[in-house]
Design an enzyme around this catalytic site. Structure first.
Site, PDB file in Angstrom:
ATOM      1  N   LYS A  32       0.851  -1.196   0.000  1.00  0.00           N
ATOM      2  CA  LYS A  32       0.000   0.000   0.000  1.00  0.00           C
ATOM      3  C   LYS A  32       0.884   1.242   0.000  1.00  0.00           C
ATOM      4  O   LYS A  32       1.757   1.393   0.849  1.00  0.00           O
ATOM      5  CB  LYS A  32      -0.907   0.035   1.223  1.00  0.00           C
ATOM      6  N   ASP A  59      -3.466   4.392  -1.988  1.00  0.00           N
ATOM      7  CA  ASP A  59      -4.427   4.858  -0.977  1.00  0.00           C
ATOM      8  C   ASP A  59      -4.413   6.387  -0.923  1.00  0.00           C
ATOM      9  O   ASP A  59      -3.756   6.978  -0.078  1.00  0.00           O
ATOM     10  CB  ASP A  59      -3.996   4.235   0.363  1.00  0.00           C
ATOM     11  N   LYS A  61      -7.483   8.242  -1.323  1.00  0.00           N
ATOM     12  CA  LYS A  61      -8.793   8.668  -0.780  1.00  0.00           C
ATOM     13  C   LYS A  61      -9.357   9.907  -1.480  1.00  0.00           C
ATOM     14  O   LYS A  61      -9.555  10.959  -0.864  1.00  0.00           O
ATOM     15  CB  LYS A  61      -8.686   8.933   0.721  1.00  0.00           C
ATOM     16  N   ASP A  64     -13.925  14.765  -4.392  1.00  0.00           N
ATOM     17  CA  ASP A  64     -14.046  16.065  -5.071  1.00  0.00           C
ATOM     18  C   ASP A  64     -15.306  16.010  -5.937  1.00  0.00           C
ATOM     19  O   ASP A  64     -16.075  15.051  -5.854  1.00  0.00           O
ATOM     20  CB  ASP A  64     -12.784  16.335  -5.907  1.00  0.00           C
ATOM     21  N   THR A 119     -11.867   5.829  10.623  1.00  0.00           N
ATOM     22  CA  THR A 119     -11.912   5.274  11.989  1.00  0.00           C
ATOM     23  C   THR A 119     -11.512   6.320  13.029  1.00  0.00           C
ATOM     24  O   THR A 119     -11.758   6.146  14.209  1.00  0.00           O
ATOM     25  CB  THR A 119     -11.013   4.026  12.116  1.00  0.00           C
ATOM     26  N   ARG A 211       2.930  -1.078  10.793  1.00  0.00           N
ATOM     27  CA  ARG A 211       4.014  -1.144  11.772  1.00  0.00           C
ATOM     28  C   ARG A 211       4.343  -2.529  12.323  1.00  0.00           C
ATOM     29  O   ARG A 211       5.527  -2.798  12.576  1.00  0.00           O
ATOM     30  CB  ARG A 211       3.736  -0.138  12.904  1.00  0.00           C
TER      31      ARG A 211
HETATM   32  O1  C5P Z   1       0.860   0.709  11.122  1.00  0.00           O
HETATM   33  P1  C5P Z   1      -0.569   0.244  11.008  1.00  0.00           P
HETATM   34  O2  C5P Z   1      -0.713  -1.261  10.897  1.00  0.00           O
HETATM   35  O3  C5P Z   1      -1.458   0.843  12.079  1.00  0.00           O
HETATM   36  O4  C5P Z   1      -1.011   0.831   9.591  1.00  0.00           O
HETATM   37  C1  C5P Z   1      -2.344   0.790   9.150  1.00  0.00           C
HETATM   38  C2  C5P Z   1      -2.446   1.481   7.817  1.00  0.00           C
HETATM   39  O5  C5P Z   1      -3.816   1.522   7.431  1.00  0.00           O
HETATM   40  C3  C5P Z   1      -1.957   2.917   7.806  1.00  0.00           C
HETATM   41  O6  C5P Z   1      -1.425   3.184   6.498  1.00  0.00           O
HETATM   42  C4  C5P Z   1      -3.213   3.730   8.046  1.00  0.00           C
HETATM   43  O7  C5P Z   1      -3.142   5.008   7.478  1.00  0.00           O
HETATM   44  C5  C5P Z   1      -4.244   2.874   7.299  1.00  0.00           C
HETATM   45  N1  C5P Z   1      -5.621   3.054   7.759  1.00  0.00           N
HETATM   46  C6  C5P Z   1      -6.019   2.837   9.061  1.00  0.00           C
HETATM   47  N2  C5P Z   1      -7.329   3.013   9.407  1.00  0.00           N
HETATM   48  C7  C5P Z   1      -8.222   3.383   8.494  1.00  0.00           C
HETATM   49  C8  C5P Z   1      -7.841   3.599   7.173  1.00  0.00           C
HETATM   50  C9  C5P Z   1      -6.509   3.419   6.830  1.00  0.00           C
HETATM   51  O8  C5P Z   1      -5.210   2.468   9.899  1.00  0.00           O
HETATM   52  N3  C5P Z   1      -9.484   3.501   8.841  1.00  0.00           N
END
Ligand code: C5P
Length: 232
Positions: A32, A59, A61, A64, A119, A211
């Site tokens: 991603k 990603d 998003k 517009d 979220t 992460r």
């Molecule tokens: O590091 P982590 O596992 O928390 O990364 C989750 C990824 O998913 C990040 O790129 C974050 O921006 C994305 N994301 C999220 N929650 C959402 C939409 C996207 O954590 N509702």
């Protein structure tokens, strides 16, 4: 239906992301690319990672007026990404225009996924800031239904919502779920998390994991563990 683990490559430079991908040697995980990396490096980074043989979820998003989204989606489609997304809050008309823009001359197109409510938006901010006076779960499902009506392939949602989304929008409507953590790992700033195997049981189609893999001592091992737990 294809199920996969998507690694959120939240890096801010080409050097960092490419040296991370080099760790995987012959393996080609689904990647991603988010706003941070795209705005830092531009479309070239998408082309470079695609050339290396990875599938890409771009990603960005989009949100517009329909005409602008349609034209922008046409540009993203030419980058040959495998999946991209927009905000369902842009309305059904905007989502339909996005699909038109995304569809190539030969009729193929990348998967298109909607963000319902972020979220980071909770009931209080939705009611007070956005003046949406319905329960947030109802709004999320309504936006998911709108996405299905517009012809989109699925939504980004919490793994906790994946089962309900499938009930409402059908088993083939994709659920792409972040918020995944190993049972013995750190949760960080994610509020509602699930392990990869729980996400599989509840019916997530794709899990997006950042992460727990990018920050692991051995990212390849962490990725393989994630795939094993999610795909079984
Ligand atoms: O590091 P982590 O596992 O928390 O990364 C989750 C990824 O998913 C990040 O790129 C974050 O921006 C994305 N994301 C999220 N929650 C959402 C939409 C996207 O954590 N509702």
């Amino acid at each position: 239906m294809a199920k996969d683990v998507i690694i959120a490559c939240d890096f801010n430079s080409k050097e960092k992301v490419l040296s991370f991908l080099d760790l995987f040697k012959g393996k080609k995980p689904f990647i991603k690319i988010g706003m941070e990396l795209f705005y830092a490096e531009g479309p070239e980074i998408v082309k470079e990672i695609k050339k290396r043989g990875h599938k890409i979820f771009l990603d960005l998003k989009l949100h517009d007026i329909p005409n602008t989204v349609k034209k922008s989606m046409a540009v993203l489609s030419r980058l040959d990404v495998d999946m991209t997304n927009l905000h369902a809050g842009g309305t059904i008309n905007m989502m339909k225009a996005a699909i038109e823009g995304l569809t190539r001359e030969d009729g193929t197109r990348p998967l298109l996924i909607a963000v319902t409510q972020l979220t980071s938006t909770d009931q209080e901010s939705m009611t007070n800031d956005l003046l949406i006076n319905e329960p947030i779960d109802k709004v999320v499902m309504h936006y998911a239904k709108n996405s299905a009506i517009a012809g989109l392939d699925g939504v980004v949602c919490s793994p906790l919502e994946a089962g309900k989304v499938h009930e409402v929008c059908g088993e083939n409507f994709l659920t792409v779920t972040p918020g995944v953590r190993f049972s013995d790992g750190e949760v960080g700033d994610q509020k509602r998390v699930m392990t990869p195997s729980e996400a599989r049981k509840i019916g997530s189609d794709y899990i997006v994991v950042g992460r727990p893999i990018t920050g692991a001592e051995d990212p390849v091992k962490a990725y393989e563990r994630c795939v094993k737990e999610f795909l079984g």
